[in-house]
Design a protein around this motif. Structure first.
Motif, mmCIF file in Angstrom:
data_model
loop_
_atom_site.group_PDB
_atom_site.id
_atom_site.type_symbol
_atom_site.label_atom_id
_atom_site.label_comp_id
_atom_site.label_asym_id
_atom_site.label_seq_id
_atom_site.Cartn_x
_atom_site.Cartn_y
_atom_site.Cartn_z
ATOM 1 N N ALA A 283 -17.806 30.484 70.978
ATOM 2 C CA ALA A 283 -16.962 30.701 72.160
ATOM 3 C C ALA A 283 -15.976 31.811 71.849
ATOM 4 C CB ALA A 283 -16.217 29.424 72.526
ATOM 5 N N SER A 284 -15.359 32.334 72.867
ATOM 6 C CA SER A 284 -14.288 33.315 72.702
ATOM 7 C C SER A 284 -12.978 32.650 73.099
ATOM 8 C CB SER A 284 -14.538 34.548 73.576
ATOM 9 O OG SER A 284 -15.704 35.223 73.150
ATOM 10 N N SER A 285 -12.085 32.556 72.143
ATOM 11 C CA SER A 285 -10.843 31.828 72.374
ATOM 12 C C SER A 285 -9.661 32.774 72.334
ATOM 13 C CB SER A 285 -10.695 30.750 71.292
ATOM 14 O OG SER A 285 -9.368 30.268 71.241
ATOM 15 N N PRO A 286 -8.627 32.512 73.134
ATOM 16 C CA PRO A 286 -7.415 33.324 73.035
ATOM 17 C C PRO A 286 -6.579 32.964 71.818
ATOM 18 C CG PRO A 286 -7.127 31.579 74.650
ATOM 19 C CD PRO A 286 -8.553 31.520 74.207
ATOM 20 N N GLY A 287 -6.900 31.881 71.123
ATOM 21 C CA GLY A 287 -6.135 31.453 69.962
ATOM 22 C C GLY A 287 -6.965 31.532 68.693
ATOM 23 N N ILE A 288 -6.430 30.926 67.635
ATOM 24 C CA ILE A 288 -7.132 30.835 66.350
ATOM 25 C C ILE A 288 -7.875 29.509 66.325
ATOM 26 C CG2 ILE A 288 -6.808 30.599 63.855
ATOM 27 C CD1 ILE A 288 -4.381 32.450 64.135
ATOM 28 N N ASP A 289 -9.185 29.567 66.176
ATOM 29 C CA ASP A 289 -10.021 28.368 66.084
ATOM 30 C C ASP A 289 -10.507 28.222 64.645
ATOM 31 O OD1 ASP A 289 -9.638 28.239 68.787
ATOM 32 O OD2 ASP A 289 -11.691 28.818 69.320
ATOM 33 N N THR A 290 -10.455 27.008 64.123
ATOM 34 C CA THR A 290 -10.872 26.798 62.731
ATOM 35 C C THR A 290 -11.215 25.332 62.509
ATOM 36 O OG1 THR A 290 -10.236 27.213 60.425
ATOM 37 C CG2 THR A 290 -8.520 26.403 61.895
ATOM 38 N N GLU A 291 -11.663 24.998 61.279
ATOM 39 C CA GLU A 291 -11.963 23.639 60.816
ATOM 40 C C GLU A 291 -12.971 22.899 61.704
ATOM 41 O OE1 GLU A 291 -8.050 22.343 58.422
ATOM 42 O OE2 GLU A 291 -7.914 22.019 60.568
ATOM 43 N N PRO A 292 -14.153 23.460 61.905
ATOM 44 C CA PRO A 292 -15.134 22.770 62.751
ATOM 45 C C PRO A 292 -15.707 21.536 62.071
ATOM 46 C CG PRO A 292 -16.137 24.682 61.713
ATOM 47 C CD PRO A 292 -14.667 24.732 61.364
ATOM 48 N N ASP A 306 -4.943 26.706 68.061
ATOM 49 C CA ASP A 306 -3.559 26.824 68.544
ATOM 50 C C ASP A 306 -3.515 27.483 69.918
ATOM 51 O OD1 ASP A 306 -4.179 29.435 68.006
ATOM 52 O OD2 ASP A 306 -2.409 29.846 66.784
ATOM 53 N N ARG A 307 -4.636 27.447 70.619
ATOM 54 C CA ARG A 307 -4.708 28.112 71.933
ATOM 55 C C ARG A 307 -3.679 27.583 72.927
ATOM 56 N NH1 ARG A 307 -10.631 26.888 73.772
ATOM 57 N NH2 ARG A 307 -10.995 27.358 71.567
ATOM 58 N N GLY A 308 -3.221 26.347 72.721
ATOM 59 C CA GLY A 308 -2.232 25.775 73.632
ATOM 60 C C GLY A 308 -0.805 25.962 73.158
ATOM 61 N N GLY A 309 -0.606 26.686 72.069
ATOM 62 C CA GLY A 309 0.741 26.955 71.574
ATOM 63 C C GLY A 309 1.084 26.222 70.296
ATOM 64 N N SER A 310 0.331 25.154 69.972
ATOM 65 C CA SER A 310 0.543 24.449 68.710
ATOM 66 C C SER A 310 -0.811 23.975 68.201
ATOM 67 C CB SER A 310 1.483 23.252 68.906
ATOM 68 O OG SER A 310 0.866 22.259 69.718
ATOM 69 N N PRO A 311 -0.944 23.720 66.901
ATOM 70 C CA PRO A 311 -2.235 23.281 66.372
ATOM 71 C C PRO A 311 -2.636 21.924 66.941
ATOM 72 C CG PRO A 311 -0.783 24.032 64.612
ATOM 73 C CD PRO A 311 0.060 23.893 65.836
ATOM 74 N N GLN A 312 -3.744 21.886 67.626
ATOM 75 C CA GLN A 312 -4.255 20.643 68.207
ATOM 76 C C GLN A 312 -5.773 20.605 68.023
ATOM 77 O OE1 GLN A 312 -2.447 18.171 69.290
ATOM 78 N NE2 GLN A 312 -0.447 19.204 69.383
ATOM 79 N N ILE A 313 -6.349 19.438 68.245
ATOM 80 C CA ILE A 313 -7.790 19.263 68.088
ATOM 81 C C ILE A 313 -8.472 19.348 69.445
ATOM 82 C CG2 ILE A 313 -9.584 17.623 67.390
ATOM 83 C CD1 ILE A 313 -7.518 16.616 65.276
ATOM 84 N N TYR A 314 -9.544 20.091 69.452
ATOM 85 C CA TYR A 314 -10.351 20.283 70.656
ATOM 86 C C TYR A 314 -11.803 19.959 70.310
ATOM 87 C CZ TYR A 314 -6.392 22.960 72.547
ATOM 88 O OH TYR A 314 -5.156 23.357 73.002
ATOM 89 N N ARG A 315 -12.637 19.927 71.334
ATOM 90 C CA ARG A 315 -14.072 19.857 71.096
ATOM 91 C C ARG A 315 -14.772 20.733 72.134
ATOM 92 N NH1 ARG A 315 -16.774 14.113 73.176
ATOM 93 N NH2 ARG A 315 -16.532 14.522 75.414
ATOM 94 N N ALA A 316 -15.905 21.269 71.702
ATOM 95 C CA ALA A 316 -16.718 22.101 72.584
ATOM 96 C C ALA A 316 -18.177 21.720 72.392
ATOM 97 C CB ALA A 316 -16.516 23.582 72.258
#
Length: 430
Positions: A283-292, A306-316
């Motif tokens: 994917a193309s993210s506006p933030g830093i994506d890591t630790e898959p 950190d796309r939302g402003g703070s380090p959080q967990i997402y899934r895709a």
């Protein structure tokens, strides 16, 4: 966010006591907490165990007791032969709800046959048994298999004592540190060095076949992802693009890896074949994506952003598409690791300035902090989900620790006078 993670690791590194360590030092395990309700089980010594150079009974006992789910009922020094139907009423009277009977039979060719049977003293019935051949040096492996059998029969879940763990030991003076990627049994014994380097080794990840490890090595003076076949020692570079190559995570099919690359700018998630071919951006993210980390069904990839402003967990979706935010409590949640049944997610959360292991029930989104330490990192589930291995800090030195998903069972694993980090629990092999 990557800067935050890097700063955290650098802070840990700066506080480490750097002393020499024996190359194949064993992990010693200290049980610091146990389950509130433990199953009482009697493990008498195996008949004719004295014919073995090293016994199996103590291995079985130690495995079961260390799990925190069992309490051992003392049966004295008398053996209980596998051919004997135990006096279950009497054993029940001693407080044991189950008892193991076992015998060792020398085979005349230097090998031995191990036979055992497990009995339920409450129901006055046999739960099953096995017969296995072994060389004298296999006493620990056979003991782990017997403990796995007892564990599964009495809990309904597979045991994890025959699995292996990987971790990185750092030793030597600060000016010339030595890094070793070590593989050990789940109880910390039989540690062996798979790779030694003067440059850092991080992020070991087991392939589902339990025969390969992916990891990041800095031996090329930059982070490069390797796949290492343990039986042969053969290593293959699978990601060495411009910039950083990091955080490999195996897909459940064992044929693909998710990695983090900066070849196109800031850290983003990519998927590639296990030989390094077929690289595609997830994917193309506006933030830093890591630790898959892949979900066990292979449908999702959990990651930190950190796309939302703070380090959080997402899934895709592993096939690409938009991301869904998973964590909402607190301003710092990183390093997601799904359980093997896909129902829980372990991760590191910042709680009052401390970095601690937490677990989320993915159905209810309820989160529980499991540890009371301050600098936890790298959580990794046991394959049956009953323990979470992680790295933490003890007196300025990196140690490994483990905690049960309810937080009641706790262990600390350490190597004498060495710094241990980056744990990864291997898969269940049948």
């Amino acid at each position: 966010m990557r800067k935050l993670l890097s700063a955290y690791r650098l802070l840990l590194a700066a506080t480490l006591t750097l002393v020499s360590a024996v190359a194949q030092a064993q992990l010693s395990i200290e049980i610091t907490g146990a389950g509130a309700s433990r199953f009482p089980v009697a493990i008498p010594v195996f008949e004719n165990e004295g014919s073995l150079p090293r016994g199996v009974t103590d291995v079985v006992r130690a495995d079961l007791e260390r799990s925190g789910l069992f309490s051992l009922v003392d049966m004295g020094l008398a053996a209980l032969p596998v051919t004997t139907i135990p006096d279950m009423g009497s054993i029940r009277g001693r407080g044991a709800d189950a008892v193991l009977a076992g015998s060792i039979y020398p085979q005349g060719d230097g090998r031995f046959e191990v036979r055992f049977r497990l009995f339920d003293t409450q129901k006055q019935s046999e739960l099953g048994g096995l017969s296995m051949r072994m060389a004298p040096a296999q006493n620990r492996a056979i003991g782990h298999k017997i403990a796995d059998f007892v564990y599964e029969k009495l809990t309904g879940q597979p045991g994890y004592f025959s699995t292996r763990i990987a971790y990185v030991v750092k030793s030597g003076p600060a000016a010339a540190p030595r890094y070793e990627l070590q593989i050990a049994d789940a109880d910390g014994m039989n540690a062996a060095t798979a790779l030694a380097s003067r440059e850092p080794i991080i992020s070991p990840a087991w392939a589902p076949d339990g025969q390969r490890l992916a990891y990041v090595s800095f031996e090329a003076k930059k982070p490069v992802v390797y796949v290492h076949t343990l039986a042969t020692g053969q290593r293959q570079v699978v990601a060495n693009f411009k910039g950083s190559n990091s955080a490999p995570a195996w897909a459940p099919d064992g044929q693909h890896l998710a990695v983090v690359l900066t070849k196109d700018g800031q850290s983003q998630l990519y998927v590639l074949n296990a030989d390094g071919s077929g690289v595609r951006r997830l994917a193309s993210s506006p933030g830093i994506d890591t630790e898959p980390a892949w979900s066990p069904d292979g449908e999702w990839i959990y990651f930190t952003s950190d796309r939302g402003g703070s380090p959080q967990i997402y899934r895709a979706s592993a096939s690409g598409g938009g991301a869904q935010r998973v964590t909402f409590d607190g301003s710092y949640n990183v390093t997601p690791r799904p359980s093997a049944d896909g129902k829980s997610l372990a991760f590191i959360t910042r709680n009052n300035g401390r970095f601690q292991v937490a677990i989320m029930d993915l159905a209810t989104k309820q989160t529980t902090i499991l540890t009371d330490s301050a600098r936890d990192e790298s959580p990794s589930f046991a394959p049956n989900g009953r323990m979470i291995l992680y790295a933490t800090d003890n007196g300025g030195r990196g140690v490994l620790a483990a905690v049960s998903p309810d937080g009641r069972v706790k262990q600390r694993l350490s190597v004498q006078a060495a710094d241990v980090r980056e744990p990864s629990w291997g898969p269940q092999l049948r």
